[in-house]
Design a protein around this motif. Structure first.
Motif, PDB file in Angstrom:
ATOM      1  N   GLY A  28      15.431  13.809   1.665  1.00 44.99           N
ATOM      2  CA  GLY A  28      14.938  14.637   0.579  1.00 44.99           C
ATOM      3  C   GLY A  28      13.541  14.270   0.122  1.00 44.99           C
ATOM      4  N   SER A  29      12.859  13.400   0.858  1.00 44.01           N
ATOM      5  CA  SER A  29      11.510  12.993   0.482  1.00 44.01           C
ATOM      6  C   SER A  29      10.582  14.207   0.402  1.00 44.01           C
ATOM      7  CB  SER A  29      10.947  11.997   1.504  1.00 44.01           C
ATOM      8  OG  SER A  29       9.591  11.712   1.232  1.00 44.01           O
ATOM      9  N   ASN A  30       9.747  14.219  -0.617  1.00 40.29           N
ATOM     10  CA  ASN A  30       8.772  15.312  -0.756  1.00 40.29           C
ATOM     11  C   ASN A  30       7.364  14.845  -0.428  1.00 40.29           C
ATOM     12  OD1 ASN A  30       8.609  13.685  -3.092  1.00 40.29           O
ATOM     13  ND2 ASN A  30       7.793  15.376  -4.322  1.00 40.29           N
ATOM     14  N   HIS A  31       7.238  13.714   0.226  1.00 40.60           N
ATOM     15  CA  HIS A  31       5.936  13.220   0.656  1.00 40.60           C
ATOM     16  C   HIS A  31       5.480  13.976   1.896  1.00 40.60           C
ATOM     17  CE1 HIS A  31       5.475   9.537  -1.884  1.00 40.60           C
ATOM     18  NE2 HIS A  31       6.776   9.729  -2.018  1.00 40.60           N
ATOM     19  N   TRP A  32       4.167  14.125   2.035  1.00 43.00           N
ATOM     20  CA  TRP A  32       3.590  14.654   3.268  1.00 43.00           C
ATOM     21  C   TRP A  32       4.203  13.903   4.440  1.00 43.00           C
ATOM     22  CZ3 TRP A  32      -0.551  11.465   5.615  1.00 43.00           C
ATOM     23  CH2 TRP A  32      -1.030  11.994   6.815  1.00 43.00           C
ATOM     24  N   VAL A  33       4.592  14.622   5.480  1.00 44.27           N
ATOM     25  CA  VAL A  33       5.380  14.035   6.547  1.00 44.27           C
ATOM     26  C   VAL A  33       4.693  12.839   7.192  1.00 44.27           C
ATOM     27  CG1 VAL A  33       4.491  15.638   8.309  1.00 44.27           C
ATOM     28  CG2 VAL A  33       6.746  14.555   8.613  1.00 44.27           C
ATOM     29  N   GLY A  34       3.356  12.875   7.314  1.00 44.46           N
ATOM     30  CA  GLY A  34       2.641  11.759   7.921  1.00 44.46           C
ATOM     31  C   GLY A  34       2.585  10.523   7.053  1.00 44.46           C
ATOM     32  N   GLY A  35       2.913  10.672   5.766  1.00 46.39           N
ATOM     33  CA  GLY A  35       2.870   9.540   4.849  1.00 46.39           C
ATOM     34  C   GLY A  35       4.229   8.963   4.523  1.00 46.39           C
ATOM     35  N   ARG A  36       5.273   9.437   5.205  1.00 45.83           N
ATOM     36  CA  ARG A  36       6.623   8.942   4.920  1.00 45.83           C
ATOM     37  C   ARG A  36       6.849   7.592   5.577  1.00 45.83           C
ATOM     38  NH1 ARG A  36       9.952  14.712   5.474  1.00 45.83           N
ATOM     39  NH2 ARG A  36       8.772  15.757   3.800  1.00 45.83           N
ATOM     40  N   LEU A  37       6.187   6.589   5.004  1.00 47.57           N
ATOM     41  CA  LEU A  37       6.239   5.227   5.518  1.00 47.57           C
ATOM     42  C   LEU A  37       6.764   4.302   4.433  1.00 47.57           C
ATOM     43  CD1 LEU A  37       2.686   5.179   7.167  1.00 47.57           C
ATOM     44  CD2 LEU A  37       4.864   5.648   8.304  1.00 47.57           C
ATOM     45  N   ASP A  38       7.473   3.274   4.845  1.00 40.86           N
ATOM     46  CA  ASP A  38       7.978   2.265   3.915  1.00 40.86           C
ATOM     47  C   ASP A  38       7.242   0.948   4.144  1.00 40.86           C
ATOM     48  OD1 ASP A  38       9.774   4.191   3.131  1.00 40.86           O
ATOM     49  OD2 ASP A  38      11.448   3.359   4.291  1.00 40.86           O
ATOM     50  N   PHE A  39       7.044   0.183   3.058  1.00 40.02           N
ATOM     51  CA  PHE A  39       6.370  -1.109   3.153  1.00 40.02           C
ATOM     52  C   PHE A  39       7.121  -2.107   2.285  1.00 40.02           C
ATOM     53  CE2 PHE A  39       3.215   2.177   3.814  1.00 40.02           C
ATOM     54  CZ  PHE A  39       2.525   1.742   4.938  1.00 40.02           C
ATOM     55  N   LYS A  40       7.361  -3.271   2.836  1.00 37.46           N
ATOM     56  CA  LYS A  40       8.059  -4.312   2.100  1.00 37.46           C
ATOM     57  C   LYS A  40       7.126  -4.992   1.096  1.00 37.46           C
ATOM     58  CE  LYS A  40      12.243  -4.304   3.867  1.00 37.46           C
ATOM     59  NZ  LYS A  40      13.431  -4.047   3.012  1.00 37.46           N
ATOM     60  N   ALA A  41       7.682  -5.389  -0.023  1.00 38.73           N
ATOM     61  CA  ALA A  41       6.917  -6.151  -1.000  1.00 38.73           C
ATOM     62  C   ALA A  41       6.371  -7.414  -0.347  1.00 38.73           C
ATOM     63  CB  ALA A  41       7.791  -6.514  -2.193  1.00 38.73           C
ATOM     64  N   GLY A  42       5.129  -7.733  -0.631  1.00 35.22           N
ATOM     65  CA  GLY A  42       4.502  -8.917  -0.060  1.00 35.22           C
ATOM     66  C   GLY A  42       3.871  -8.692   1.291  1.00 35.22           C
ATOM     67  N   ASP A  43       4.002  -7.496   1.853  1.00 31.11           N
ATOM     68  CA  ASP A  43       3.380  -7.173   3.130  1.00 31.11           C
ATOM     69  C   ASP A  43       1.858  -7.215   2.965  1.00 31.11           C
ATOM     70  OD1 ASP A  43       2.430  -6.012   5.489  1.00 31.11           O
ATOM     71  OD2 ASP A  43       4.079  -4.570   5.611  1.00 31.11           O
ATOM     72  N   TRP A  44       1.182  -7.969   3.821  1.00 31.30           N
ATOM     73  CA  TRP A  44      -0.272  -8.079   3.723  1.00 31.30           C
ATOM     74  C   TRP A  44      -0.977  -6.744   3.981  1.00 31.30           C
ATOM     75  CZ3 TRP A  44      -3.422 -11.513   1.640  1.00 31.30           C
ATOM     76  CH2 TRP A  44      -2.931 -12.803   1.387  1.00 31.30           C
ATOM     77  N   THR A  45      -0.274  -5.819   4.600  1.00 30.77           N
ATOM     78  CA  THR A  45      -0.850  -4.490   4.816  1.00 30.77           C
ATOM     79  C   THR A  45      -1.260  -3.847   3.506  1.00 30.77           C
ATOM     80  OG1 THR A  45       0.559  -4.195   6.773  1.00 30.77           O
ATOM     81  CG2 THR A  45      -0.394  -2.205   5.816  1.00 30.77           C
TER      82      THR A  45
END
Length: 501
Positions: free
Chosen positions: A461-478
């Motif tokens: 059900g995400s309403n984010h632009w499809v190319g931006g549907r990314l997850d990032f863990k807390a503390g990730d240097w990215t």
């Protein structure tokens, strides 16, 4: 006046420069015609009005650069319009603001702008160290011993700007304070009268110590000074509010409570009707504590916050079609009686906006919070009263004073959702209200960092632009920037082995 000198190192430039500068001028310095040291002390003592005429233009220039000028001589083009552009950039880096389509700020959204050679990491570094430079040019000219109230106020504002700049730098070039106190932070540039600048990576704890010291000193200097009706200038309450933000990062919960409580004295909250209909574009709003008064002379028009965020105008976030939306999962936390629902296009409700090109129905969840003003003169908000209530409530919850936290939060919520009546709240419950209340105002990403929250955009059900549907863990240097390559090339106190991952 001597010819301008090119200064190779960014940090050396900050240490040496004595005039307000920005963009390419950041790498240059003009020798000042005004003496420093003993001569400044003499002026402050015997002719303070003369010293005011010297430092007040520097302060005005600092405000002008901070609020409206680019940090990198226009290298970002339209998405570079001073401090407020970093607010929007950081919100887009979170999961609270969803992009409708691929467009401006896409690379920030994807965290593809963080590496050492890129313009964004240099621009961020350049902008805030320019602010440090501008602030130091004022701080060094006003002795602490001055008895003049106006000089005190000017120095207090400059100290606040310096502390604010370091608070943003340290959060974007190193992991959050708690648990990383001894990790390498950022260079610490102060005036010669304050001690020796440290052009290498200073430990995180030392940077925060300087931030706290600057804010406390600023609060003391601003005590008793009245800015009148000019909310564009920093006063004591603003400095207290900014320090409360730093205390949240440091997990200094009681200090955060005390500062937030002190900061909110003298202001009043918008009621449910006002919060639902306000355009978040008028500095004289009773709830605004600090902002920028955008006029016909200072507007950056198409290259502005409202161009990107307002859905009603000809800008990128409006007629161009690059709508900014609230995350669907976050929106689901609104109750049916919450007045803030009206700040967004509710799912299933048809919202049609009239543009010069005709009528258009906007997507569900589209931002309706930030509304245009004729002539691109919508004002910018840097601090609102509601933040102070949320800070106090969160800090109380961290101290396991959940009932007291609910009482403080209710003071805000009675003006947002008449059905809200909790007697105890957790940290996460306060955090949710913080996300809903301050959406689009530059807090979301930094709250993710300090609270070590994952960024989650990819869900059913995400309403984010499809190319931006990314997850990032807390503390990730990215999620953080690398230090600009130019700094390692031109600062002999920095070694490339110290670069962030």
């Amino acid at each position: 006046m001597q010819d301008m000198k090119i200064i190779k190192s960014l940090i050396i430039a900050l240490f040496a420069a004595t005039v307000v500068s920005c963009g390419e001028d950041y790498l240059t310095t003009n020798p000042t015609d005004v003496a420093t040291g003993d001569a400044m002390n003499e002026l402050a003592k015997n002719n303070p009005d003369k010293l005011v005429t010297i430092v007040e233009p520097l302060l005005k220039g600092l405000y002008a650069d901070f609020q409206t000028k680019s940090g990198t001589d226009g290298q970002y083009q339209h998405c570079d319009y001073g401090f407020q552009s970093f607010f929007l950039m950081s919100d887009i880096m979170s999961d609270d603001m969803a992009l409708h389509v691929n467009g401006w700020f896409k690379f920030d959204h994807l965290f593809d702008y963080r590496d050492e050679p890129y313009v964004r990491t240099f621009g961020y570094w350049n902008f805030f160290y320019t602010m440090v430079n501008n602030a130091n040019a004022i701080i060094e000219k006003i002795p602490d011993e001055s008895l003049d109230a106006e000089l005190h106020a000017i120095k207090g504002q400059a100290l606040t700007f310096r502390a604010l700049s370091y608070s943003y730098l340290i959060q974007m070039y190193q992991q959050t304070y708690k648990g990383n106190e001894n990790q390498p932070g950022v260079p610490l540039i102060i005036t010669t009268s304050e001690g020796e600048s440290r052009r290498g990576r200073v430990p995180v704890a030392d940077v925060y110590d300087q931030i706290e010291k600057d804010y406390l000193k600023a609060i003391n200097f601003l005590d008793g000074w009245d800015r009148g009706t000019d909310k564009g200038r920093i006063d004591k309450s603003v400095a207290q509010g900014l320090l409360s933000r730093t205390y949240l990062v440091m997990n200094e919960w009681q200090k955060a409570i005390d500062m937030a409580k002190a900061a909110r004295s003298g202001y009043s909250l918008m009621n449910t009707t006002e919060i639902a209909t306000d355009g978040f574009n008028e500095i004289n709003n009773k709830e605004w504590m600090w902002g920028a008064d955008i006029t016909g002379e200072t507007t950056t028009m198409f290259a502005s916050l409202f161009s990107f965020l307002c859905s009603y105008d000809a800008g990128y976030g409006g007629a161009v079609g690059q709508y900014r939306k609230i995350d669907a999962r976050l929106f689901s936390n609104f109750s049916e009686t919450d007045a803030r629902r009206k700040q967004f296009a509710n799912p299933g409700e048809k919202v049609v906006i009239t543009y010069d090109t005709g009528d258009r129905q906007v997507p569900d969840y589209t931002n309706l919070k930030f509304k245009k003003v004729a002539g691109w003169e919508a004002d910018y908000v840097f601090m609102r009263l509601s933040e102070a209530y949320l800070t106090e409530a969160e800090a109380l919850a961290h101290l396991n004073k959940n009932g007291e936290a609910a009482s403080v939060l209710k003071e805000l919520m009675v003006n947002r959702d008449p059905s809200w009546n909790k007697t105890s709240v957790t940290v996460d419950e306060v955090y949710t209200q913080r996300r809903l209340e301050l959406w689009g105002e530059g807090f979301s990403f930094f709250d993710h960092l300090r609270l070590k929250k994952d960024i989650i955009r990819n869900y059913e059900g995400s309403n984010h632009w499809v190319g931006g549907r990314l997850d990032f863990k807390a503390g990730d240097w990215t999620l953080l920037y690398q230090i600009p390559r130019r700094e390692f090339q031109e600062n002999d106190q920095m070694d490339e082995s110290e670069q962030n991952p």
